[in-house]
Design a protein around this motif. Structure first.
Motif, PDB file in Angstrom:
ATOM      1  N   THR A  50      64.228   0.509  -1.322  1.00 58.37           N
ATOM      2  CA  THR A  50      63.260   0.667  -0.241  1.00 58.37           C
ATOM      3  C   THR A  50      63.465  -0.375   0.854  1.00 58.37           C
ATOM      4  O   THR A  50      64.074  -1.423   0.642  1.00 58.37           O
ATOM      5  CB  THR A  50      61.823   0.560  -0.772  1.00 58.37           C
ATOM      6  N   SER A  51      62.918  -0.088   2.021  1.00 58.00           N
ATOM      7  CA  SER A  51      62.949  -1.037   3.134  1.00 58.00           C
ATOM      8  C   SER A  51      61.533  -1.529   3.424  1.00 58.00           C
ATOM      9  O   SER A  51      61.145  -2.609   2.979  1.00 58.00           O
ATOM     10  CB  SER A  51      63.597  -0.399   4.372  1.00 58.00           C
ATOM     11  N   VAL A  52      60.722  -0.731   4.100  1.00 61.61           N
ATOM     12  CA  VAL A  52      59.374  -1.164   4.453  1.00 61.61           C
ATOM     13  C   VAL A  52      58.440  -1.047   3.247  1.00 61.61           C
ATOM     14  O   VAL A  52      58.540  -0.126   2.437  1.00 61.61           O
ATOM     15  CB  VAL A  52      58.824  -0.339   5.634  1.00 61.61           C
ATOM     16  N   ALA A  53      57.522  -2.008   3.121  1.00 58.07           N
ATOM     17  CA  ALA A  53      56.490  -1.966   2.091  1.00 58.07           C
ATOM     18  C   ALA A  53      55.347  -1.048   2.527  1.00 58.07           C
ATOM     19  O   ALA A  53      55.154  -0.793   3.718  1.00 58.07           O
ATOM     20  CB  ALA A  53      55.964  -3.373   1.826  1.00 58.07           C
ATOM     21  N   GLY A  54      54.594  -0.565   1.554  1.00 54.29           N
ATOM     22  CA  GLY A  54      53.447   0.268   1.882  1.00 54.29           C
ATOM     23  C   GLY A  54      52.743   0.768   0.652  1.00 54.29           C
ATOM     24  O   GLY A  54      52.969   0.294  -0.466  1.00 54.29           O
ATOM     25  N   ARG A  55      51.887   1.747   0.864  1.00 51.62           N
ATOM     26  CA  ARG A  55      51.117   2.358  -0.219  1.00 51.62           C
ATOM     27  C   ARG A  55      51.411   3.850  -0.261  1.00 51.62           C
ATOM     28  O   ARG A  55      51.935   4.435   0.675  1.00 51.62           O
ATOM     29  CB  ARG A  55      49.614   2.160   0.005  1.00 51.62           C
ATOM     30  N   ASP A  56      51.015   4.452  -1.372  1.00 50.36           N
ATOM     31  CA  ASP A  56      50.929   5.918  -1.464  1.00 50.36           C
ATOM     32  C   ASP A  56      52.255   6.592  -1.129  1.00 50.36           C
ATOM     33  O   ASP A  56      52.354   7.421  -0.235  1.00 50.36           O
ATOM     34  CB  ASP A  56      49.835   6.450  -0.532  1.00 50.36           C
ATOM     35  N   LEU A  57      53.279   6.245  -1.867  1.00 49.12           N
ATOM     36  CA  LEU A  57      54.610   6.793  -1.582  1.00 49.12           C
ATOM     37  C   LEU A  57      54.615   8.311  -1.700  1.00 49.12           C
ATOM     38  O   LEU A  57      53.888   8.906  -2.503  1.00 49.12           O
ATOM     39  CB  LEU A  57      55.662   6.180  -2.494  1.00 49.12           C
ATOM     40  N   ARG A  58      55.457   8.915  -0.885  1.00 48.72           N
ATOM     41  CA  ARG A  58      55.742  10.343  -0.987  1.00 48.72           C
ATOM     42  C   ARG A  58      57.255  10.504  -0.967  1.00 48.72           C
ATOM     43  O   ARG A  58      57.952   9.766  -0.265  1.00 48.72           O
ATOM     44  CB  ARG A  58      55.137  11.124   0.192  1.00 48.72           C
ATOM     45  N   ILE A  59      57.748  11.448  -1.712  1.00 51.92           N
ATOM     46  CA  ILE A  59      59.165  11.769  -1.645  1.00 51.92           C
ATOM     47  C   ILE A  59      59.340  13.118  -0.966  1.00 51.92           C
ATOM     48  O   ILE A  59      58.403  13.923  -0.911  1.00 51.92           O
ATOM     49  CB  ILE A  59      59.824  11.782  -3.039  1.00 51.92           C
ATOM     50  N   ARG A  60      60.536  13.352  -0.449  1.00 56.12           N
ATOM     51  CA  ARG A  60      60.860  14.656   0.118  1.00 56.12           C
ATOM     52  C   ARG A  60      62.043  15.228  -0.641  1.00 56.12           C
ATOM     53  O   ARG A  60      63.080  14.580  -0.792  1.00 56.12           O
ATOM     54  CB  ARG A  60      61.196  14.532   1.611  1.00 56.12           C
TER      55      ARG A  60
END
Length: 396
Positions: free
Chosen positions: A57-67
């Motif tokens: 990953t690069s940017v941190a965050g919440r609530d991941l989604r994949i495509r």
């Protein structure tokens, strides 16, 4: 275990938020891409096969989604079990980190021919620089697989559905590709954006060290995490052998721009490094042909409300297809890139990589050995040459 892995293990183990699932057919209502890989046609699909894919990953965050992508399929493909966890070592996952992803509230999803689908958000935090592991199983895969051949990252295969297992015991077959997965996004901090690197094998990372994330976009992502820039996400949309103008290994940059680049969530800037494969192919491509292609990309990127940074084409004397005629085209193309003023910014990778003693040749210190692909040091030098302010895309 690294600090990033401990943070994600905690975040993925505890469902911190209650979220109403979005429809799998919907595009992302929010988010910034934290990882991406360009879609291409691979081999034939096999029913009852599982893929355990490692992505960084690069940017941190919440609530991941994949495509998931079936862009090159000739029939629908169903995924009946999809999980996301954190890599411990090889195919083994950090205990307690592996969690099922849903699609419109359902455990399975069927991706139509030529389509992509997003998962529902998975509650929890995802740290920057995490080795995320996405495991997918298809009971009916057949026909062309959509994926990414040259991952420069070891992933794993299995027969049967072992996606829920955190042990790597059933995932004994290593592979160097990603299948069906083409994007991961997160809900990042407000005003956070991303840059997408559109390119060929140099961007894809050939001659960088496998499994160490030393492609130039990886080095760029690490720089971005350490600065106050609001651009934090990086998606690597390189394809080995790719061209600007014509299809070959992968669809051309012109033909895949919308799917691989402009569709990614949170994209603020496109970074284009392509052209050497058009030039060295000796198919009659002229500098004007290349200029017209760059201009079309610029028009489409700007029409989408994003900025375009373009790099000069690096030296490749010593590569088997180099000759003075190709070098003449490269020099004319680079003059246009440097001097035209038609792009939002220019990064001069040619100047960074070339030898001061023979400017048509790569500096040996940066040469991966084939005289066209930089090694790890060259990749880092490229990333260090990018003006991070040029990625902000403040607009007019």
């Amino acid at each position: 275990m690294t600090r990033a892995r401990r943070l994600l293990a905690a975040g993925l183990t505890v469902a911190a938020l209650q979220i109403t699932p979005a429809s799998a057919a919907d595009g992302p209502p929010y988010g910034v891409v934290t990882w991406g890989a360009s879609a291409d046609r691979m081999g034939e699909g096999v029913a009852d096969r599982g893929y355990r894919m490692v992505v960084h990953t690069s940017v941190a965050g919440r609530d991941l989604r994949i495509r998931l992508s079936n862009a090159f399929g000739d029939r629908p493909v169903t995924f009946d079990s999809v999980y996301a966890g954190i890599q411990q070592k090889g195919p083994e996952l950090v205990r307690g980190s592996n969690r099922r992803l849903a699609f419109g509230g359902a455990d399975s999803v069927t991706v139509p021919v030529g389509a992509t689908v997003y998962s529902d958000p998975l509650p929890g935090k995802l740290a920057a620089g995490t080795d995320l592991v996405v495991s997918v199983h298809s009971p009916d895969a057949a026909g062309p697989v959509t994926g990414h051949w040259m991952a420069m990252q070891t992933s794993y295969l299995t027969e049967g559905d072992h996606t829920a297992e955190e042990s790597g015991a059933r995932w004994a077959a290593p592979i160097g590709s990603w299948a069906y997965l083409d994007s991961v996004s997160v809900r990042a901090a407000p005003d956070t954006g991303a840059v997408v690197a559109l390119g060929d094998s140099i961007t894809d990372g050939w001659q960088s060290t496998t499994d160490l994330n030393r492609r130039w976009p990886d080095y760029l992502a690490r720089r971005l995490q350490k600065t106050r820039t609001t651009v934090k996400g990086v998606a690597n949309e390189g394809i080995s052998g790719n061209r600007v103008l014509t299809d070959g290994p992968g669809q051309s940059a012109l033909n895949r721009l919308d799917r691989d680049v402009l569709s990614q969530p949170g994209v603020r800037t496109v970074f284009l490094l392509e052209g050497v494969n058009d030039i060295k192919s000796h198919t009659g491509v002229t500098a004007q042909h290349m200029i017209d292609g760059y201009r079309e990309i610029a028009d489409r990127v700007h029409a989408a409300g994003k900025c375009l940074v373009v790099s000069t084409v690096g030296p490749f004397k010593g590569w088997s297809e180099w000759d003075p005629a190709a070098e003449s085209v490269r020099q004319e193309v680079n003059r246009f890139i440097r001097d035209s003023g038609e792009f939002d910014a220019v990064t001069d990778f040619d100047r960074i990589l070339r030898s001061p003693y023979d400017p048509e040749r790569m500096l040996p210190f940066f040469d991966g050995g084939d005289h066209i692909h930089p090694n790890d040091k060259g990749m880092q030098a490229m990333a260090d040459a990018v003006d991070l302010d040029s990625l902000e895309c403040a607009g007019d």
